[in-house]
Design a protein around this motif. Structure first.
Motif, PDB file in Angstrom:
ATOM      1  N   ILE A 130       0.841  -1.204   0.000  1.00  0.00           N
ATOM      2  CA  ILE A 130       0.000   0.000   0.000  1.00  0.00           C
ATOM      3  C   ILE A 130       0.874   1.251   0.000  1.00  0.00           C
ATOM      4  O   ILE A 130       1.633   1.478   0.951  1.00  0.00           O
ATOM      5  CB  ILE A 130      -0.909  -0.004   1.245  1.00  0.00           C
ATOM      6  CG1 ILE A 130      -1.820  -1.232   1.172  1.00  0.00           C
ATOM      7  CG2 ILE A 130      -1.739   1.261   1.344  1.00  0.00           C
ATOM      8  CD1 ILE A 130      -2.395  -1.606   2.488  1.00  0.00           C
ATOM      9  N   MET A 132       0.444   4.683   0.342  1.00  0.00           N
ATOM     10  CA  MET A 132      -0.294   5.901   0.701  1.00  0.00           C
ATOM     11  C   MET A 132       0.649   6.930   1.328  1.00  0.00           C
ATOM     12  O   MET A 132       0.812   8.018   0.799  1.00  0.00           O
ATOM     13  CB  MET A 132      -1.415   5.582   1.704  1.00  0.00           C
ATOM     14  CG  MET A 132      -2.563   4.770   1.155  1.00  0.00           C
ATOM     15  SD  MET A 132      -3.918   4.770   2.355  1.00  0.00           S
ATOM     16  CE  MET A 132      -4.975   3.491   1.702  1.00  0.00           C
ATOM     17  N   SER A 133       1.267   6.584   2.478  1.00  0.00           N
ATOM     18  CA  SER A 133       2.014   7.581   3.262  1.00  0.00           C
ATOM     19  C   SER A 133       3.218   8.145   2.510  1.00  0.00           C
ATOM     20  O   SER A 133       3.868   7.442   1.730  1.00  0.00           O
ATOM     21  CB  SER A 133       2.527   6.961   4.565  1.00  0.00           C
ATOM     22  OG  SER A 133       1.487   6.321   5.243  1.00  0.00           O
ATOM     23  N   SER A 139      -0.719  11.280   8.567  1.00  0.00           N
ATOM     24  CA  SER A 139      -2.060  11.562   9.079  1.00  0.00           C
ATOM     25  C   SER A 139      -2.821  12.445   8.101  1.00  0.00           C
ATOM     26  O   SER A 139      -4.001  12.228   7.833  1.00  0.00           O
ATOM     27  CB  SER A 139      -1.964  12.274  10.425  1.00  0.00           C
ATOM     28  OG  SER A 139      -1.271  11.462  11.340  1.00  0.00           O
ATOM     29  N   TRP A 163       7.325   4.300   4.565  1.00  0.00           N
ATOM     30  CA  TRP A 163       6.719   3.278   5.442  1.00  0.00           C
ATOM     31  C   TRP A 163       5.955   2.232   4.638  1.00  0.00           C
ATOM     32  O   TRP A 163       4.993   1.654   5.129  1.00  0.00           O
ATOM     33  CB  TRP A 163       5.771   3.889   6.501  1.00  0.00           C
ATOM     34  CG  TRP A 163       6.270   5.095   7.210  1.00  0.00           C
ATOM     35  CD1 TRP A 163       5.664   6.306   7.283  1.00  0.00           C
ATOM     36  CD2 TRP A 163       7.475   5.203   7.968  1.00  0.00           C
ATOM     37  NE1 TRP A 163       6.418   7.178   8.020  1.00  0.00           N
ATOM     38  CE2 TRP A 163       7.534   6.530   8.456  1.00  0.00           C
ATOM     39  CE3 TRP A 163       8.515   4.333   8.271  1.00  0.00           C
ATOM     40  CZ2 TRP A 163       8.598   6.997   9.234  1.00  0.00           C
ATOM     41  CZ3 TRP A 163       9.571   4.792   9.048  1.00  0.00           C
ATOM     42  CH2 TRP A 163       9.591   6.103   9.507  1.00  0.00           C
ATOM     43  N   SER A 165       5.095  -1.030   3.605  1.00  0.00           N
ATOM     44  CA  SER A 165       5.387  -2.399   4.060  1.00  0.00           C
ATOM     45  C   SER A 165       5.590  -3.314   2.863  1.00  0.00           C
ATOM     46  O   SER A 165       4.787  -3.310   1.920  1.00  0.00           O
ATOM     47  CB  SER A 165       4.244  -2.939   4.917  1.00  0.00           C
ATOM     48  OG  SER A 165       4.048  -2.112   6.032  1.00  0.00           O
ATOM     49  N   THR A 367      -3.250   6.857  13.211  1.00  0.00           N
ATOM     50  CA  THR A 367      -2.910   6.977  14.639  1.00  0.00           C
ATOM     51  C   THR A 367      -4.163   7.163  15.501  1.00  0.00           C
ATOM     52  O   THR A 367      -5.235   7.501  15.001  1.00  0.00           O
ATOM     53  CB  THR A 367      -1.975   8.182  14.882  1.00  0.00           C
ATOM     54  OG1 THR A 367      -2.718   9.379  14.600  1.00  0.00           O
ATOM     55  CG2 THR A 367      -0.742   8.144  14.000  1.00  0.00           C
ATOM     56  N   GLU A 369      -4.909   9.503  17.593  1.00  0.00           N
ATOM     57  CA  GLU A 369      -5.450  10.875  17.599  1.00  0.00           C
ATOM     58  C   GLU A 369      -6.350  11.094  16.380  1.00  0.00           C
ATOM     59  O   GLU A 369      -7.424  11.686  16.473  1.00  0.00           O
ATOM     60  CB  GLU A 369      -4.311  11.908  17.576  1.00  0.00           C
ATOM     61  CG  GLU A 369      -3.506  11.995  18.864  1.00  0.00           C
ATOM     62  CD  GLU A 369      -2.513  10.848  19.026  1.00  0.00           C
ATOM     63  OE1 GLU A 369      -2.291  10.087  18.059  1.00  0.00           O
ATOM     64  OE2 GLU A 369      -1.970  10.703  20.137  1.00  0.00           O
TER      65      GLU A 369
HETATM   66  C1  FAD Z   1       4.448  -0.882  11.080  1.00  0.00           C
HETATM   67  C2  FAD Z   1       3.943   0.161  10.128  1.00  0.00           C
HETATM   68  C3  FAD Z   1       3.607  -0.200   8.846  1.00  0.00           C
HETATM   69  C4  FAD Z   1       3.137   0.775   7.934  1.00  0.00           C
HETATM   70  N1  FAD Z   1       2.852   0.384   6.669  1.00  0.00           N
HETATM   71  C5  FAD Z   1       2.411   1.300   5.771  1.00  0.00           C
HETATM   72  C6  FAD Z   1       2.156   0.921   4.411  1.00  0.00           C
HETATM   73  O1  FAD Z   1       2.314  -0.241   4.028  1.00  0.00           O
HETATM   74  N2  FAD Z   1       1.758   1.865   3.543  1.00  0.00           N
HETATM   75  C7  FAD Z   1       1.577   3.171   3.918  1.00  0.00           C
HETATM   76  O2  FAD Z   1       1.176   3.966   3.088  1.00  0.00           O
HETATM   77  N3  FAD Z   1       1.836   3.566   5.199  1.00  0.00           N
HETATM   78  C8  FAD Z   1       2.248   2.674   6.121  1.00  0.00           C
HETATM   79  N4  FAD Z   1       2.522   3.060   7.426  1.00  0.00           N
HETATM   80  C9  FAD Z   1       2.460   4.488   7.766  1.00  0.00           C
HETATM   81  C10 FAD Z   1       1.333   4.874   8.711  1.00  0.00           C
HETATM   82  O3  FAD Z   1       0.088   4.841   8.043  1.00  0.00           O
HETATM   83  C11 FAD Z   1       1.673   6.271   9.248  1.00  0.00           C
HETATM   84  O4  FAD Z   1       2.822   6.121  10.067  1.00  0.00           O
HETATM   85  C12 FAD Z   1       0.568   6.887  10.052  1.00  0.00           C
HETATM   86  O5  FAD Z   1      -0.550   7.160   9.248  1.00  0.00           O
HETATM   87  C13 FAD Z   1       1.021   8.195  10.742  1.00  0.00           C
HETATM   88  O6  FAD Z   1       1.611   9.075   9.828  1.00  0.00           O
HETATM   89  P1  FAD Z   1       3.054   9.701  10.095  1.00  0.00           P
HETATM   90  O7  FAD Z   1       3.997   8.602  10.430  1.00  0.00           O
HETATM   91  O8  FAD Z   1       3.385  10.599   8.971  1.00  0.00           O
HETATM   92  O9  FAD Z   1       2.895  10.572  11.435  1.00  0.00           O
HETATM   93  P2  FAD Z   1       2.324  12.052  11.540  1.00  0.00           P
HETATM   94  O10 FAD Z   1       1.115  12.193  10.689  1.00  0.00           O
HETATM   95  O11 FAD Z   1       3.441  13.004  11.344  1.00  0.00           O
HETATM   96  O12 FAD Z   1       1.882  12.086  13.061  1.00  0.00           O
HETATM   97  C14 FAD Z   1       2.816  12.247  14.138  1.00  0.00           C
HETATM   98  C15 FAD Z   1       2.018  12.407  15.433  1.00  0.00           C
HETATM   99  O13 FAD Z   1       1.211  13.613  15.354  1.00  0.00           O
HETATM  100  C16 FAD Z   1      -0.153  13.288  15.584  1.00  0.00           C
HETATM  101  N5  FAD Z   1      -1.012  14.106  14.710  1.00  0.00           N
HETATM  102  C17 FAD Z   1      -0.834  14.316  13.377  1.00  0.00           C
HETATM  103  N6  FAD Z   1      -1.841  15.110  12.902  1.00  0.00           N
HETATM  104  C18 FAD Z   1      -2.668  15.369  13.960  1.00  0.00           C
HETATM  105  C19 FAD Z   1      -3.885  16.104  14.111  1.00  0.00           C
HETATM  106  N7  FAD Z   1      -4.447  16.709  13.075  1.00  0.00           N
HETATM  107  N8  FAD Z   1      -4.451  16.127  15.329  1.00  0.00           N
HETATM  108  C20 FAD Z   1      -3.890  15.493  16.394  1.00  0.00           C
HETATM  109  N9  FAD Z   1      -2.727  14.776  16.308  1.00  0.00           N
HETATM  110  C21 FAD Z   1      -2.127  14.709  15.116  1.00  0.00           C
HETATM  111  C22 FAD Z   1      -0.291  11.815  15.194  1.00  0.00           C
HETATM  112  O14 FAD Z   1      -1.384  11.226  15.853  1.00  0.00           O
HETATM  113  C23 FAD Z   1       1.045  11.234  15.667  1.00  0.00           C
HETATM  114  O15 FAD Z   1       1.001  10.970  17.042  1.00  0.00           O
HETATM  115  C24 FAD Z   1       3.008   2.117   8.341  1.00  0.00           C
HETATM  116  C25 FAD Z   1       3.351   2.477   9.657  1.00  0.00           C
HETATM  117  C26 FAD Z   1       3.828   1.525  10.542  1.00  0.00           C
HETATM  118  C27 FAD Z   1       4.199   1.950  11.931  1.00  0.00           C
END
Ligand code: FAD
Length: 382
Positions: A130, A132-133, A139, A163, A165, A367, A369
């Motif tokens: 996938i 997406m990120s 987020s 990220w 996978s 996440t 939140e």
């Molecule tokens: C094991 C694992 C596998 C993954 N596999 C995939 C994959 O296959 N494909 C893919 O596309 N993605 C994947 N991801 C990514 C995952 O979807 C993202 O890590 C997740 O959506 C959070 O995005 P970010 O890491 O950019 O954190 P951020 O969006 O930067 O968030 C950082 C912190 O800020 C908080 N935050 C952000 N915005 C807000 C808001 N508006 N209000 C309150 N709090 C907020 C969040 O809750 C979090 O605590 C994977 C992640 C992990 C850990």
């Protein structure tokens, strides 16, 4: 229907029959030492296991026969999924395809994509990831910057995902890319594409997780050509498609059974005559699991009826992954064991493994939140 209405669903008889069949398949696999039960079942990648599972008819069971499925209900798939996770089967290779990418293709893919790809997925011979990120768009997924530009016969994708996978070992990625402006709603101008990982202009780069494993990656796209028939849905409609997909991604038993093997080991450790404290804690865990299971089954029933229960799915993921995060903490209180990756002690190793993975449970797939904010919006509180 109110978003808090989770109608009670009884699994149909046919689902319980399938449960016995998959259980038998798994018992045979374990007896023949084809796999050791894994602690992180649905993130353990084992292409051979997925191929055997596909050959036995347990992948893509809800898809029509013409695409390699068996036209079974989502509730039947629910029973199969529970058994796979409870047995610690290594499901990581086919998980994304079976859970969300296959259903997404079935609903929105071109005839060419469905005919070519779905049977391979159901056979467990091709796998999906996938995309997406992105850096700075996790987020806030609507802010993705990876661009897809119209060219003769298709689109050229340029940008970066993170990220992702299994990007280094899957055959296809579903990539969310920008084909137009965000518009006033901020959700316009996005499109999903199926990208063949053997295409030119695509290169994954490893990221190692806390436990030292290579599961996820950065993925770079440089003018990567994707033919028109690999567009998923309509150009510019990607946001609605992603939202629907997340209902599949967030609602299943994988969102509360990630550390089920540690829970089982805990029950073995405390033995048949637990003290009062262990009885209370384990009783509370079992009742949380039972409630989550009912909620998740209820969503499977809604999906069978063609609904898009995105808010209910967010609730299952939020409550389910909070449960998963609490398991190692409760184990730590009940059994005096030092987590260790090098001790020759299964339980110490199980603890170390789970403690290192647990932070990811509440991050992957959205996440806490973000889920809470979706739930609040669904309730009309924001
Ligand atoms: C094991 C694992 C596998 C993954 N596999 C995939 C994959 O296959 N494909 C893919 O596309 N993605 C994947 N991801 C990514 C995952 O979807 C993202 O890590 C997740 O959506 C959070 O995005 P970010 O890491 O950019 O954190 P951020 O969006 O930067 O968030 C950082 C912190 O800020 C908080 N935050 C952000 N915005 C807000 C808001 N508006 N209000 C309150 N709090 C907020 C969040 O809750 C979090 O605590 C994977 C992640 C992990 C850990």
């Amino acid at each position: 229907m109110s978003v808090f209405e989770f109608q009670s669903v009884a699994l149909p008889k046919v689902a319980e029959i399938e449960r016995l069949e998959i259980r038998e398949f798994l018992q045979r696999e374990i007896a023949e030492k084809r796999f050791e039960p894994h602690r992180c079942s649905w993130s353990s990648f084992d292409a051979g296991f997925s191929q055997r599972l596909g050959a036995a008819g347990f992948i893509g069971v809800t898809w029509p026969e013409q695409y390699g499925g068996r036209g079974a209900s989502t509730l039947t798939r629910f029973a199969i999924t529970e058994e796979l996770l409870a047995a610690g089967a290594p499901c990581g290779a086919h998980w994304a395809a079976d859970r969300q990418s296959g259903p997404q293709l079935l609903k929105y893919g071109s005839d060419e994509a469905k005919t070519k790809i779905l049977p391979q997925l159901a056979a467990g011979t091709s796998f999906f990831g996938i995309g997406m990120s992105e850096p700075n768009s996790g987020s806030d997924l609507a802010s993705v910057k990876t661009k897809a530009v119209k060219v003769d016969g298709g689109y050229a994708i340029t940008g970066q995902k993170i990220w992702t996978s299994n990007a280094h070992r899957v055959d296809y990625l579903i990539v969310l890319a920008r084909t137009g402006d965000r518009g006033e709603s901020r959700h316009e101008g996005l499109t999903q594409f199926v990208v063949d990982m053997t295409s030119d202009g695509i290169s994954p780069r490893a990221i190692h997780d806390l436990a030292g494993n290579h599961e996820f990656n950065e993925v770079f796209f440089d003018d990567c050509f994707v033919p028109d028939d690999m567009i998923v849905g309509e150009v510019g409609e990607g946001w609605n498609l992603v939202t629907g997909e997340l209902a599949f991604e967030r609602s299943g038993p994988d969102r509360f059974l990630s550390d089920y093997q540690l829970f089982r080991e805990l029950v073995d450790q405390v033995g048949p005559t637990p003290d009062r404290c262990a009885s209370i804690e384990i009783g509370a865990m079992v009742s949380r699991l039972a409630s989550l299971r009912k909620m998740s089954a209820s969503i499977a029933g809604m999906l069978d009826q063609g609904a898009q229960p995105a808010v209910q799915a967010a609730m299952v993921k939020e409550l389910g992954t909070a449960f998963e995060r609490s398991v190692p903490e409760i184990v730590r209180k009940l059994v005096p064991v030092e987590p260790s990756q090098i001790a020759h002690d299964d339980f110490a190793e199980a603890m170390a493994d789970t403690v290192l993975r647990a932070p990811s449970f509440t991050l992957r797939g959205g996440t806490r939140e973000i889920l809470k904010s979706m739930i609040a919006r669904g309730l009309g509180l924001r």
